[in-house]
Design an enzyme around this catalytic site. Sequence first.
Site, short mmCIF file in Angstrom:
data_model
loop_
_atom_site.label_atom_id
_atom_site.label_comp_id
_atom_site.label_asym_id
_atom_site.label_seq_id
_atom_site.Cartn_x
_atom_site.Cartn_y
_atom_site.Cartn_z
CG ASP A 237 -0.36 -0.05 2.51
OD1 ASP A 237 0.87 -0.16 2.59
OD2 ASP A 237 -1.10 0.00 3.52
CB SER A 238 4.57 1.78 0.04
OG SER A 238 4.85 0.66 -0.76
CG ASP B 111 0.14 -4.10 2.02
OD1 ASP B 111 0.00 -4.90 2.96
OD2 ASP B 111 0.97 -3.17 2.02
CE LYS C 106 3.07 -5.85 3.52
NZ LYS C 106 2.53 -4.80 4.43
CD GLU D 13 0.59 -1.70 7.72
OE1 GLU D 13 0.22 -0.95 8.64
OE2 GLU D 13 1.11 -1.29 6.68
CD GLU E 292 7.90 -0.52 7.30
OE1 GLU E 292 6.96 -1.25 6.94
OE2 GLU E 292 8.07 0.64 6.87
O1 KIV Z 1 3.55 -1.17 1.62
C1 KIV Z 1 4.70 -1.60 1.54
O2 KIV Z 1 5.42 -1.35 0.56
C2 KIV Z 1 5.22 -2.39 2.64
C3 KIV Z 1 6.67 -2.73 2.64
C4 KIV Z 1 7.50 -1.55 2.88
C5 KIV Z 1 6.98 -3.85 3.55
O3 KIV Z 1 4.49 -2.75 3.50
#
Ligand code: KIV
Length: 262
Positions: free
Chosen positions: A42-43, A81, A110, A112, A179
């Site tokens: 989600d970055s 994510d 993924k 969090e 992280e």
């Molecule tokens: O969103 C993302 O890119 C991440 C990574 C930095 C692990 O969660």
Amino acid sequence: MNVLEFTARKTQQQKISMITCYDFWSAQILNRTDVDTLLVGDSLAMVMHGMESTVHADIDLMALHVRAVARGAPDKFVIGDMPFLATRKGLSQTMDAVQALMQAGANAVKIEGEKGHAELIAHVVESGVPVIGHLGLTPQSVHGLGGHKVQAREAAAAEELLQSSRNLAAAGCSALVLECVPASVARNITQALAIPTIGIGAGPHTDGQVLVLQDMLGMNPDFKPKFLRHYANGFETITAAVNRFHTDTCRGCFPTAKESYR
Ligand code: KIV
């Protein structure tokens, strides 16, 4: 790479490489590299859309990018994510979000954090969907954490992180992203778990490493946190190429006869 290989890699003491990927054209490139797994993180909200934080990514945005990456990298293990609050509105909405990412082409999701949704994670795993956990600095909680800061520096916080890591492993996570935590904390967690840890800003002792593609390619020369290594000067390479095209166009030396149709 498939989900069963995550633990096998750890047993064989073979590290896992993971890199973020958000779009079709970079997915096509990464599909031809040796990298083990692609994370549609989600970055992308910040890197691709200039948003202030990952809080602004929603499930439609994530599914759109997962679809593009899955199309471009059919040979890679793609992780999608789960966006901000996707696991905090009950089982039904969680499963809708999981469904959206998996049907867009993800091989795993993924998630969090751990507190308050370990049972939901277990349900996702029991539904046949591999889950990668994410602890330490969890950027979706940036407002609660008071900024993007190194986590678990104090002994009590490190102990709490270890317990959350154990809970995620018990819930059935296939791997755990750690992280921005001290290297010694990441090492303890890595030693305590049977599932692999994938570090970003978590030192050398994790079972794998993940970086944001644009960061490691040096696309933003001003962004250089301590943990980041630039593997290319992407910003300079691209600006130089575009400036050469501009100069050639202005001087009339592009295109030549060879680059023109007869
Ligand atoms: O969103 C993302 O890119 C991440 C990574 C930095 C692990 O969660």
